[in-house]
Design an enzyme around this catalytic site. Structure first.
Site, PDB file in Angstrom:
ATOM      1  N   LYS A  93      65.423 -51.866   7.982  1.00  0.00           N
ATOM      2  CA  LYS A  93      64.147 -52.534   8.261  1.00  0.00           C
ATOM      3  C   LYS A  93      63.006 -51.914   7.428  1.00  0.00           C
ATOM      4  O   LYS A  93      63.153 -50.816   6.885  1.00  0.00           O
ATOM      5  CB  LYS A  93      63.848 -52.436   9.761  1.00  0.00           C
ATOM      6  CG  LYS A  93      64.791 -53.270  10.640  1.00  0.00           C
ATOM      7  CD  LYS A  93      64.337 -53.232  12.094  1.00  0.00           C
ATOM      8  CE  LYS A  93      65.220 -54.076  12.992  1.00  0.00           C
ATOM      9  NZ  LYS A  93      64.747 -54.032  14.402  1.00  0.00           N
ATOM     10  N   HIS A 105      68.883 -52.954  11.840  1.00  0.00           N
ATOM     11  CA  HIS A 105      69.424 -54.069  12.625  1.00  0.00           C
ATOM     12  C   HIS A 105      70.932 -54.100  12.455  1.00  0.00           C
ATOM     13  O   HIS A 105      71.428 -53.810  11.362  1.00  0.00           O
ATOM     14  CB  HIS A 105      68.852 -55.412  12.136  1.00  0.00           C
ATOM     15  CG  HIS A 105      69.615 -56.594  12.662  1.00  0.00           C
ATOM     16  ND1 HIS A 105      69.339 -57.163  13.883  1.00  0.00           N
ATOM     17  CD2 HIS A 105      70.680 -57.269  12.160  1.00  0.00           C
ATOM     18  CE1 HIS A 105      70.209 -58.147  14.109  1.00  0.00           C
ATOM     19  NE2 HIS A 105      71.031 -58.246  13.068  1.00  0.00           N
ATOM     20  N   TYR A 147      65.676 -64.481  13.716  1.00  0.00           N
ATOM     21  CA  TYR A 147      65.543 -63.907  15.064  1.00  0.00           C
ATOM     22  C   TYR A 147      65.374 -64.977  16.144  1.00  0.00           C
ATOM     23  O   TYR A 147      64.882 -64.671  17.224  1.00  0.00           O
ATOM     24  CB  TYR A 147      64.354 -62.949  15.111  1.00  0.00           C
ATOM     25  CG  TYR A 147      64.671 -61.508  14.760  1.00  0.00           C
ATOM     26  CD1 TYR A 147      65.763 -60.833  15.344  1.00  0.00           C
ATOM     27  CD2 TYR A 147      63.857 -60.781  13.895  1.00  0.00           C
ATOM     28  CE1 TYR A 147      66.031 -59.504  15.054  1.00  0.00           C
ATOM     29  CE2 TYR A 147      64.130 -59.442  13.593  1.00  0.00           C
ATOM     30  CZ  TYR A 147      65.214 -58.809  14.184  1.00  0.00           C
ATOM     31  OH  TYR A 147      65.466 -57.487  13.909  1.00  0.00           O
ATOM     32  N   GLU A 152      74.878 -64.329  10.752  1.00  0.00           N
ATOM     33  CA  GLU A 152      73.885 -63.501  10.055  1.00  0.00           C
ATOM     34  C   GLU A 152      74.311 -63.218   8.611  1.00  0.00           C
ATOM     35  O   GLU A 152      73.474 -63.176   7.707  1.00  0.00           O
ATOM     36  CB  GLU A 152      73.664 -62.201  10.830  1.00  0.00           C
ATOM     37  CG  GLU A 152      72.968 -62.447  12.164  1.00  0.00           C
ATOM     38  CD  GLU A 152      72.756 -61.196  12.996  1.00  0.00           C
ATOM     39  OE1 GLU A 152      72.188 -61.328  14.098  1.00  0.00           O
ATOM     40  OE2 GLU A 152      73.145 -60.094  12.571  1.00  0.00           O
ATOM     41  N   ASN A 158      62.397 -49.528  14.537  1.00  0.00           N
ATOM     42  CA  ASN A 158      63.612 -48.779  14.886  1.00  0.00           C
ATOM     43  C   ASN A 158      64.624 -48.734  13.733  1.00  0.00           C
ATOM     44  O   ASN A 158      65.806 -48.502  13.932  1.00  0.00           O
ATOM     45  CB  ASN A 158      64.219 -49.302  16.194  1.00  0.00           C
ATOM     46  CG  ASN A 158      64.600 -50.768  16.122  1.00  0.00           C
ATOM     47  OD1 ASN A 158      64.499 -51.395  15.074  1.00  0.00           O
ATOM     48  ND2 ASN A 158      65.053 -51.313  17.228  1.00  0.00           N
TER      49      ASN A 158
END
Ligand code: IDP
Ligand code: MG
Length: 136
Positions: free
Chosen positions: A12, A118, A52, A129, A115
């Site tokens: 990310k 993913h 998402y 995905e 965080n």
């Protein structure tokens, strides 16, 4: 016997920005997850919203889409035995505060938003995905 699977990983924006991609890739390869494809890209807010969309009813959806599209990301296909579950274990809990020692989120995550990583959560989502980023 466990099956060979593929899963999608995203480094990310917070982690790309801190130059953590190589460190994170090392964690995967040390854990027998092979990086079979990789690209560094930046996506639009609309693409993030599509990616998402399972979270579209959540209160944090808007922020999540803004964040994922806020800077470069590195997307990867990981392959290995039981790769989906193995990757989730290596990543650690969604909130870095709750992540176990030795996990990527424990080591590098800054907050539940930032965080660092993913990972797909099921065979079905891994397929979707991977398709989203690599088969166009
Ligand atoms: P995961 O990334 O561990 O699979 P998900 O529940 O799929 O977690 O949520 C997607 C992302 O949305 C998380 O990585 C996190 O950045 C963010 N998120 C999840 N739950 C919350 C929350 O309660 N508040 C704010 N952000 C959240
Ligand atoms: Mg998830």
């Amino acid at each position: 016997m466990n099956r060979i699977e593929q899963t999608l990983s995203i480094v990310k924006p917070d982690a790309v920005e801190r130059n953590l991609t190589e460190n994170i890739k090392r964690v995967f390869t040390e854990n027998k997850l092979k990086i079979v494809q990789e690209k560094k890209i930046q996506i639009s807010k609309e693409e993030a919203a599509e990616f998402y969309k399972v979270h579209q009813t959540k209160p944090f959806y808007e922020r999540l889409c803004n964040y994922l599209s806020s800077g470069p990301i590195t997307v990867m296909i990981l392959e290995g035995e039981d790769a989906i579950k193995a990757n989730r274990r290596i990543m650690g809990a969604t909130d870095p505060k709750n992540a176990e020692e030795g996990t990527i989120r424990k080591q590098y995550g800054l907050s539940i938003d930032k965080n660092s990583i993913h990972g797909s959560d099921s065979i079905e989502n891994a397929k979707k995905e991977i398709e989203f980023f690599f088969k166009n």
